[in-house]
Design a protein around this motif. Structure first.
Motif, PDB file in Angstrom:
ATOM      1  N   TYR A 501       0.833  -1.209   0.000  1.00 36.35           N
ATOM      2  CA  TYR A 501       0.000   0.000   0.000  1.00 36.35           C
ATOM      3  C   TYR A 501       0.864   1.253   0.000  1.00 36.35           C
ATOM      4  N   PHE A 502       1.901   1.303   0.845  1.00 29.28           N
ATOM      5  CA  PHE A 502       2.722   2.501   0.952  1.00 29.28           C
ATOM      6  C   PHE A 502       3.726   2.621  -0.188  1.00 29.28           C
ATOM      7  N   ALA A 503       3.850   1.579  -1.021  1.00 32.44           N
ATOM      8  CA  ALA A 503       4.717   1.702  -2.193  1.00 32.44           C
ATOM      9  C   ALA A 503       4.173   2.705  -3.206  1.00 32.44           C
ATOM     10  N   GLN A 504       2.861   3.036  -3.106  1.00 30.72           N
ATOM     11  CA  GLN A 504       2.277   4.027  -3.999  1.00 30.72           C
ATOM     12  C   GLN A 504       2.729   5.445  -3.662  1.00 30.72           C
ATOM     13  N   ILE A 505       3.243   5.648  -2.448  1.00 35.14           N
ATOM     14  CA  ILE A 505       3.670   6.969  -2.011  1.00 35.14           C
ATOM     15  C   ILE A 505       5.150   7.112  -2.334  1.00 35.14           C
ATOM     16  N   MET A 508       7.526   7.445   0.764  1.00 34.57           N
ATOM     17  CA  MET A 508       7.650   6.222   1.556  1.00 34.57           C
ATOM     18  C   MET A 508       8.408   5.144   0.788  1.00 34.57           C
ATOM     19  N   ALA A 509       8.223   5.101  -0.532  1.00 38.28           N
ATOM     20  CA  ALA A 509       8.924   4.095  -1.322  1.00 38.28           C
ATOM     21  C   ALA A 509      10.429   4.293  -1.280  1.00 38.28           C
ATOM     22  N   SER A 510      10.870   5.542  -1.149  1.00 38.05           N
ATOM     23  CA  SER A 510      12.309   5.796  -1.087  1.00 38.05           C
ATOM     24  C   SER A 510      12.934   5.310   0.212  1.00 38.05           C
ATOM     25  N   LEU A 511      12.113   5.019   1.218  1.00 40.01           N
ATOM     26  CA  LEU A 511      12.636   4.567   2.506  1.00 40.01           C
ATOM     27  C   LEU A 511      12.673   3.053   2.624  1.00 40.01           C
ATOM     28  N   PHE A 512      12.183   2.335   1.593  1.00 42.51           N
ATOM     29  CA  PHE A 512      12.228   0.871   1.651  1.00 42.51           C
ATOM     30  C   PHE A 512      13.655   0.372   1.717  1.00 42.51           C
ATOM     31  N   HIS A 513      14.519   0.973   0.901  1.00 40.15           N
ATOM     32  CA  HIS A 513      15.912   0.521   0.842  1.00 40.15           C
ATOM     33  C   HIS A 513      16.610   0.745   2.176  1.00 40.15           C
ATOM     34  N   ARG A 514      16.299   1.853   2.830  1.00 43.70           N
ATOM     35  CA  ARG A 514      16.925   2.142   4.128  1.00 43.70           C
ATOM     36  C   ARG A 514      16.514   1.124   5.180  1.00 43.70           C
ATOM     37  N   SER A 515      15.207   0.780   5.215  1.00 41.58           N
ATOM     38  CA  SER A 515      14.749  -0.199   6.203  1.00 41.58           C
ATOM     39  C   SER A 515      15.316  -1.584   5.922  1.00 41.58           C
ATOM     40  N   ASP A 516      15.490  -1.930   4.632  1.00 35.64           N
ATOM     41  CA  ASP A 516      16.098  -3.221   4.312  1.00 35.64           C
ATOM     42  C   ASP A 516      17.541  -3.285   4.787  1.00 35.64           C
ATOM     43  N   LYS A 517      18.275  -2.168   4.674  1.00 32.57           N
ATOM     44  CA  LYS A 517      19.653  -2.131   5.166  1.00 32.57           C
ATOM     45  C   LYS A 517      19.702  -2.331   6.669  1.00 32.57           C
ATOM     46  N   GLN A 518      18.778  -1.696   7.395  1.00 33.73           N
ATOM     47  CA  GLN A 518      18.753  -1.859   8.844  1.00 33.73           C
ATOM     48  C   GLN A 518      18.438  -3.297   9.223  1.00 33.73           C
ATOM     49  N   ALA A 519      17.522  -3.925   8.473  1.00 33.25           N
ATOM     50  CA  ALA A 519      17.180  -5.315   8.778  1.00 33.25           C
ATOM     51  C   ALA A 519      18.363  -6.240   8.533  1.00 33.25           C
ATOM     52  N   ASN A 520      19.100  -5.999   7.436  1.00 39.03           N
ATOM     53  CA  ASN A 520      20.265  -6.838   7.168  1.00 39.03           C
ATOM     54  C   ASN A 520      21.365  -6.619   8.188  1.00 39.03           C
ATOM     55  N   ALA A 521      21.530  -5.357   8.644  1.00 38.13           N
ATOM     56  CA  ALA A 521      22.573  -5.071   9.636  1.00 38.13           C
ATOM     57  C   ALA A 521      22.269  -5.711  10.969  1.00 38.13           C
TER      58      ALA A 521
END
Length: 522
Positions: A501-505, A508-521
């Motif tokens: 749902y938030f990928a349409q914004i 918010m879509a630009s922050l997906f990559h940042r959250s994925d980096k935090q999850a991997n770290a």
């Protein structure tokens, strides 16, 4: 010949001694040729002389000195370390170390004592004497058996005392736990009653926009209940007449709410203006490193302070006419219209519902919208006329979420980009307006917290729980061990829906990559 040979030999020894006193070259050994008297004057052999160079000056321990040359000659026996005796493999001791010396000394106490017994001519009192009789003799086995029985008795009593202490401690903990649960139950009940009483008070005396939203929401709930009752109990002409009567009652209630709203708007408008001007007139404040507060006035705060004083003067009703005339002239000089009228149309949009041109601040612009929709007034009117929804509960959930994220102090940004309508969509369509654990549907008791507390909150890293469940969830260290695999799978599925749902914004879509980096770290 012997004397000549002796003189010759002594002369040769003097030369050798002089040669030995002189510092040699780089070598450590020196070969000297010496005539052998026993084998004849024609036979010679080499004698190895080892020269040691001490790092300190040797003390003179015996020898002689050549008066002519001043050369000292030391005795070899006094200057050479004595040779060690060969070890025989047995330890030898002298007689003194094998013989013990014994001495006998007599000692006498300083206070000599004596005893006196009763005899002929001497009487000694026996009043202070004690009569000692021998006890029963018992063996070592009986002694150890008696000791073992005593130890068993001590252990039994200690274990009984220790068990009693444990039971008393458990009883005390149980009592405290039950008292705490009863207190928490009363607290929750009181909080719920306070919320209902406050909500009822806000419905009876509405003052703010949220109060009127609650009132319209209650009106819609009442209308739906009455409509359902009429449809269930009546039919035909009676049903139509009851629906008409219901419509008239609804119209009267709406008119009454409108009158209250007009009165409240007048009071709120003046309070809002005063609050806005007072807030603008406050000086800039910041805290220094030592904890002191520093204040600074700027040209804008001073200007806002002047406008606040002018507004307060204009709002007064009991001022003379000449002062009011001066005040109006001051207002005329204060308010200036820009010479270029086109500047007034900057950031102005057209509302297709009310067909008015309004500034951009009068339009709700969601993060996923691409065009300008209806203004705030039209949206409010549509909600009052048709949907009649109350967003107070969602606003409280969003405020609690932002407050809890600010306490983490880890540069969280996503929670401040999420708007109220986005949170409402998540709660209603993704989480079903109920807790993920207990299925509690009271929105006043529900909060949103991080699913993984090590990562920043986001719509794809959240869970909807009650307040008590949220406190217990944030204390967990391993989610895989605390929850079952099926429950974790369901939460992950909700996260995927939220991310879609938030990928349409775009923001918010630009922050997906940042959250994925935090999850991997992590």
């Amino acid at each position: 010949m012997q004397a000549d040979e002796g003189c010759k030999l002594s002369a040769s020894w003097e030369q050798e001694g002089a040669a030995l006193q002189e510092p040699p070259g780089e070598g450590l050994g020196l070969h000297e040729v010496m005539e052998d008297g026993n084998q004849g004057s024609d036979s010679f052999h080499d004698v190895a002389v080892k020269i040691e160079r001490p790092t300190f000056r040797k003390p003179f321990l015996g020898g002689f000195k050549n008066r002519v040359t001043g050369v000292e000659f030391h005795n070899a026996g006094s200057q050479t370390v004595p040779k060690k005796r060969p070890e025989k493999g047995t330890t030898l001791f002298c007689r003194e170390t094998q013989t013990a010396l014994e001495r006998n000394r007599y000692q006498q106490t300083t206070n000599p004592t004596s005893t006196q017994m009763t005899k002929r001519g001497v009487y000694v009192s026996n009043l202070t004497d004690k009569l000692i009789t021998p006890g029963k003799y018992f063996t070592a086995e009986e002694y150890h058996k008696r000791r073992l029985e005593a130890v068993i008795v001590l252990q039994k009593n200690f274990r009984r005392w220790y068990a009693r202490k444990i039971v008393e401690n458990l009883k005390e903990k149980k009592r405290l736990r039950l008292a705490w649960e009863a207190q928490e139950e009363l607290r929750k009940k009181k909080e719920k009653e306070d919320k209902l009483r406050m909500e009822q008070e806000r419905k009876l005396n509405p003052k703010t926009k949220e109060d009127f939203d609650l009132l319209y929401h209650a009106l819609e709930c009442w209308r739906q209940e009455e409509t359902e009752r009429i449809n269930r109990t009546l039919s035909g002409a009676e049903r139509k007449a009851a629906l008409c009567g219901l419509l008239e009652e609804e119209t009267e209630l709406i008119a009454s709410i409108g009158r209250h709203k007009l009165n409240a708007d007048k009071d709120n408008q003046q309070k809002a203006v005063l609050h806005f001007l007072d807030k603008c007139a406050q000086p800039k404040r910041w805290k220094a490193f030592d904890g002191k507060i520093t204040e600074m006035d700027t040209q804008y705060t001073l200007r806002a302070r002047e406008l606040l004083e002018i507004y307060r003067s204009v709002s007064m009703n009991d001022i003379p006419n000449d002062e009011r005339r001066d005040l109006l002239l001051l207002i005329r000089g204060t308010v200036k219209v820009p010479p270029d009228p086109l500047k007034l149309y900057k950031n102005v949009h057209f509302c297709r519902s009310c067909e008015n041109y309004l500034p951009a601040t009068e339009f709700p612009i969601p993060a996923n919208s691409r065009t300008i929709g209806r203004c705030h007034l039209c949206c409010k009117l549509d909600n009052e006329a048709r949907r009649r929804e109350s967003f107070l509960k969602y606003r409280l959930i969003l405020e609690n979420l932002r407050k809890s994220e600010a306490d983490y102090q880890d540069d969280a940004r996503i929670v401040f980009l999420v708007q109220q309508q986005h949170l409402q969509y998540m709660i209603e369509n993704i989480w079903g307006c109920q807790s993920a654990l207990s299925a509690c549907s009271d929105l006043y008791d529900l909060v949103m917290v991080r699913w993984d507390k090590q990562q920043e909150w986001s719509p794809w890293n959240t869970i909807l729980l009650t307040k008590d469940e949220a406190d217990a969830h944030l204390k967990l260290h391993n989610l895989q061990e605390a929850y079952e695999a099926s429950f974790i799978h369901g939460i992950k599925h909700k996260h995927i829906r939220a991310k879609k749902y938030f990928a349409q914004i775009p923001v918010m879509a630009s922050l997906f990559h940042r959250s994925d980096k935090q999850a991997n770290a992590s």
